[in-house]
Scaffold this motif. Structure first.
Motif, PDB file in Angstrom:
ATOM      1  N   THR A  33       0.836  -1.197   0.000  1.00 23.87           N
ATOM      2  CA  THR A  33       0.000   0.000   0.000  1.00 23.87           C
ATOM      3  C   THR A  33       0.876   1.254   0.000  1.00 23.87           C
ATOM      4  O   THR A  33       0.624   2.198  -0.750  1.00 23.87           O
ATOM      5  N   LYS A  34       1.919   1.259   0.835  1.00 25.57           N
ATOM      6  CA  LYS A  34       2.825   2.407   0.873  1.00 25.57           C
ATOM      7  C   LYS A  34       3.524   2.583  -0.469  1.00 25.57           C
ATOM      8  O   LYS A  34       3.689   3.687  -0.961  1.00 25.57           O
ATOM      9  N   SER A  35       3.941   1.473  -1.083  1.00 19.95           N
ATOM     10  CA  SER A  35       4.607   1.534  -2.390  1.00 19.95           C
ATOM     11  C   SER A  35       3.665   2.096  -3.447  1.00 19.95           C
ATOM     12  O   SER A  35       4.058   2.909  -4.281  1.00 19.95           O
ATOM     13  N   ARG A  37       1.094   4.092  -2.931  1.00 17.96           N
ATOM     14  CA  ARG A  37       0.909   5.522  -2.666  1.00 17.96           C
ATOM     15  C   ARG A  37       2.123   6.310  -3.138  1.00 17.96           C
ATOM     16  O   ARG A  37       1.995   7.380  -3.713  1.00 17.96           O
ATOM     17  N   SER A  38       3.290   5.781  -2.877  1.00 20.42           N
ATOM     18  CA  SER A  38       4.528   6.449  -3.293  1.00 20.42           C
ATOM     19  C   SER A  38       4.593   6.573  -4.811  1.00 20.42           C
ATOM     20  O   SER A  38       4.965   7.612  -5.351  1.00 20.42           O
ATOM     21  N   THR A  39       4.206   5.504  -5.516  1.00 17.32           N
ATOM     22  CA  THR A  39       4.194   5.528  -6.981  1.00 17.32           C
ATOM     23  C   THR A  39       3.199   6.557  -7.498  1.00 17.32           C
ATOM     24  O   THR A  39       3.484   7.299  -8.433  1.00 17.32           O
ATOM     25  N   GLN A  40       2.014   6.623  -6.868  1.00 15.55           N
ATOM     26  CA  GLN A  40       1.005   7.606  -7.277  1.00 15.55           C
ATOM     27  C   GLN A  40       1.517   9.023  -7.068  1.00 15.55           C
ATOM     28  O   GLN A  40       1.334   9.886  -7.916  1.00 15.55           O
ATOM     29  N   ARG A  41       2.184   9.267  -5.923  1.00 10.78           N
ATOM     30  CA  ARG A  41       2.742  10.596  -5.667  1.00 10.78           C
ATOM     31  C   ARG A  41       3.815  10.934  -6.700  1.00 10.78           C
ATOM     32  O   ARG A  41       3.866  12.036  -7.205  1.00 10.78           O
ATOM     33  N   SER A  42       4.678   9.965  -6.990  1.00  4.53           N
ATOM     34  CA  SER A  42       5.745  10.190  -7.974  1.00  4.53           C
ATOM     35  C   SER A  42       5.162  10.517  -9.346  1.00  4.53           C
ATOM     36  O   SER A  42       5.623  11.433 -10.014  1.00  4.53           O
ATOM     37  N   ASP A  43       4.132   9.747  -9.744  1.00  2.00           N
ATOM     38  CA  ASP A  43       3.489  10.009 -11.032  1.00  2.00           C
ATOM     39  C   ASP A  43       2.864  11.396 -11.054  1.00  2.00           C
ATOM     40  O   ASP A  43       2.937  12.106 -12.051  1.00  2.00           O
ATOM     41  N   SER A  44       2.229  11.789  -9.959  1.00  3.52           N
ATOM     42  CA  SER A  44       1.615  13.104  -9.862  1.00  3.52           C
ATOM     43  C   SER A  44       2.665  14.214  -9.961  1.00  3.52           C
ATOM     44  O   SER A  44       2.478  15.195 -10.672  1.00  3.52           O
TER      45      SER A  44
END
Length: 166
Positions: A33-35, A37-44
């Motif tokens: 889940t953390k990974s 979220r981190s990927t979504q933030r990076s993409d954003s």
């Protein structure tokens, strides 16, 4: 009594083992889940950076266009007080401009109507005219490539020409 102790010991070990497995599985789910979220933030963040780069590039293109339009043409005086040479500093095209107090004697004629950039327009201020000791002759320089032309202006069509200096 030995059987009860052994059974309790077995139950304790089994419960510890299953708790450890559950903790690992919950930890793995939390890590996934953390990974995510981190990927979504990076993409954003990457999407925002990409948008900023596109906007910046559009602004830079507009600034370059504005500068090239503002400095594109230059007027060069000759020793004849009524004659000037107009240079398109982007293409190397030259017009002979005649002015007078009588409007019937004013006008311009083309000395060089050919784009000298060979299709590689480098922007304004690429070309410059340099006067010589002869009042009718100038040297045209492409400051980007170093190419040179001998330019002559004159009152008659046969006296106006341009030729490449090799």
């Amino acid at each position: 009594m030995k059987k009860t102790t052994l059974l309790l010991l077995f139950a304790l070990v089994f419960s510890c083992y299953s708790y450890g497995q559950a903790s690992k599985s919950a930890g793995a789910k939390t890590a996934v889940t953390k990974s995510a979220r981190s990927t979504q933030r990076s993409d954003s963040i990457l999407s925002r950076v990409d948008s900023l780069i596109q906007v910046t590039n559009m602004w830079l293109e507009q600034i370059e266009l504005d500068n090239s339009l503002k400095n594109r043409y230059k007027m060069y005086p000759t020793d004849n007080i009524y004659t000037l040479l107009q240079l398109d500093t982007k293409t190397g095209m030259i017009e002979q401009v005649q002015w007078s107090l009588e409007s019937s004697n004013e006008g311009s004629v083309t000395i060089n109507g050919e784009d000298l950039t060979s299709g590689y327009g480098y922007g304004s201020n690429s070309f410059e005219l340099y006067p010589t000791k002869n009042m009718y002759q100038f040297i045209l320089l492409d400051k980007t490539t170093g190419k040179k032309w001998h330019v002559q202006w004159g009152m008659k069509a046969s006296e106006r020409w341009i030729r490449r200096i090799y």
